[in-house]
Design an enzyme around this catalytic site. Structure first.
Site, PDB file in Angstrom:
ATOM      1  CB  THR A  53      -0.871  -0.008   1.267  1.00 60.92           C
ATOM      2  OG1 THR A  53      -1.814  -1.059   1.164  1.00 60.92           O
ATOM      3  CG2 THR A  53      -1.591   1.312   1.475  1.00 60.92           C
ATOM      4  NE  ARG A  99      -9.621  -6.400   3.123  1.00 62.58           N
ATOM      5  CZ  ARG A  99      -8.538  -5.659   3.225  1.00 62.58           C
ATOM      6  NH1 ARG A  99      -8.110  -4.952   2.183  1.00 62.58           N
ATOM      7  NH2 ARG A  99      -7.865  -5.590   4.353  1.00 62.58           N
ATOM      8  CB  ILE A 100     -14.014  -2.074   1.857  1.00 58.20           C
ATOM      9  CG1 ILE A 100     -14.785  -1.981   0.534  1.00 58.20           C
ATOM     10  CG2 ILE A 100     -13.508  -0.686   2.274  1.00 58.20           C
ATOM     11  CD1 ILE A 100     -16.082  -1.228   0.617  1.00 58.20           C
ATOM     12  CG  ASP A 107      -6.119   0.264   6.422  1.00 58.51           C
ATOM     13  OD1 ASP A 107      -5.355   1.250   6.475  1.00 58.51           O
ATOM     14  OD2 ASP A 107      -5.797  -0.787   5.855  1.00 58.51           O
ATOM     15  CB  THR A 124       0.788   0.774   5.269  1.00 61.01           C
ATOM     16  OG1 THR A 124       0.894  -0.418   4.492  1.00 61.01           O
ATOM     17  CG2 THR A 124       2.111   1.033   5.953  1.00 61.01           C
ATOM     18  N   GLY A 125      -0.531  -1.758   6.691  1.00 61.58           N
ATOM     19  CA  GLY A 125      -0.376  -2.969   7.494  1.00 61.58           C
ATOM     20  C   GLY A 125      -1.579  -3.865   7.340  1.00 61.58           C
ATOM     21  CE  LYS A 126      -0.882  -9.535   9.982  1.00 55.84           C
ATOM     22  NZ  LYS A 126      -0.846 -10.641  10.968  1.00 55.84           N
ATOM     23  N   GLY A 127      -5.152  -4.430   7.359  1.00 58.89           N
ATOM     24  CA  GLY A 127      -6.279  -3.509   7.259  1.00 58.89           C
ATOM     25  C   GLY A 127      -7.332  -3.689   8.324  1.00 58.89           C
TER      26      GLY A 127
END
Length: 320
Positions: A186, A214-215, A217, A236-239
């Site tokens: 991202t 899927r949406i 963060d 950024t990372g695990k949404g």
């Protein structure tokens, strides 16, 4: 006070063994985009224009998971999303894009040309055509590397980490994780200009092998993207973890309600407010502070300030 800029190209479990052919193009991309942002700020370009300009450039680099490099859904399709916000809390967001070359610019048009904040899927695509933004056939976004990533993820039966190396045939597949891996790659940019105006922009293709629809963060105000009069943040990372933690908004809230610096607020949110291995962020304050904390193995990142400081990195900096 002075201008400052920071950008990222994704955070997560980036192995120290990441091959040069995957590391060097991303580092070069960050350096190139940082230069573009710095030159724009030196030319007194407003912060909102700067973050859009930089993220557009990042979207055009296929080595990042946004725009041209967007990863694929479980059906082998692309669904891109983006968000932009300024220090006056004007904001725009888009999701489910399949043909728009630069999602971040469509997000800005949602902010400036509609009474709404967020458009998605068919409605967002129709708005893009209405506004005359550049669109291409969706096959433009499907790169060989991302086809390989999707195949690897399907074989491992998981939502796939962007920087994971392909498994060799004689290697045992890893156990699938219940809540999937991070949406590495991202891209995001935050800036404060010499007048103290703040802005944040984030763009992504989401997760490898994600469910259609899927949406994450990125387009959610206060989760992956946020700006107010104090600071601008792009995460950024695990949404899913970032959404649960309202990460970007929390940085601004901790600054305001605990009366601490940007660096302290961001460190608190990353270290105390989010489980380890889940998040990284870049942020700038109205007074020209910049910070880039992460609790993952690494984060592709770069920053610069008016006083001459600059940094480009992936893994934690070695402390002397």
């Amino acid at each position: 006070m002075g201008w400052a800029i920071a950008l990222h190209g994704g955070a997560g479990d980036i192995p120290l063994s990441l091959p040069p052919e995957r590391r060097l193009p991303r580092e070069a991309g960050l350096r190139h985009c940082l230069h573009i942002g710095v030159e724009a700020l030196k030319a007194n370009t407003p912060a909102l224009d700067v973050v859009e300009l930089v993220v557009r450039e990042l979207e055009n680099i296929p080595h990042f998971n946004a725009g041209k490099g967007s990863v694929l859904t479980t059906q082998g399709t692309v669904e891109m999303e983006a968000c932009i916000m300024d220090g006056t809390k004007r904001c725009g967001a888009v999701s489910g894009l399949t043909t728009v070359v630069n999602p971040i610019s469509l997000a800005r048009l949602v902010m400036e040309k509609t009474p709404h904040i967020y458009l998605a899927f068919d409605g967002a695509e129709a708005f893009a055509r209405e506004q005359g933004v550049e669109t291409v056939d969706s096959s433009h976004f499907i790169t060989p590397e991302n086809v390989e990533r999707l195949q690897q993820a399907k074989e491992a039966n998981r939502v796939q980490i962007d920087y994971t190396q392909p498994l060799h045939k004689d290697e045992k597949k890893e156990t699938p994780e219940a809540d999937g891996d991070s949406k590495l790659g991202t891209v995001g940019c935050v800036a404060v200009d010499s007048l103290g105006n703040l802005a944040s922009a984030t763009s992504t293709g989401g997760l490898v092998n994600k469910m259609v629809g899927r949406i994450g963060d990125t387009p959610i105000i206060g989760a992956g993207t946020y700006a107010n009069s104090l600071c601008a943040v792009s995460a950024t990372g695990k949404g899913e973890a970032i959404i649960r933690g309202t990460v970007a908004r929390d940085v601004a809230a901790v600054m305001e309600f605990k009366c601490v610096s940007l660096k302290e607020a961001a460190a608190y949110v990353v270290e105390e407010g989010t489980p380890k291995g889940n998040v990284g962020l870049v942020a700038v304050s109205a007074t020209g502070e910049v910070t880039m904390p992460f609790n993952t193995t690494g984060m592709f990142r770069a920053c610069a300030t008016e006083d001459g400081y600059s940094e480009i990195g992936i893994w934690p900096s070695v402390q002397n």
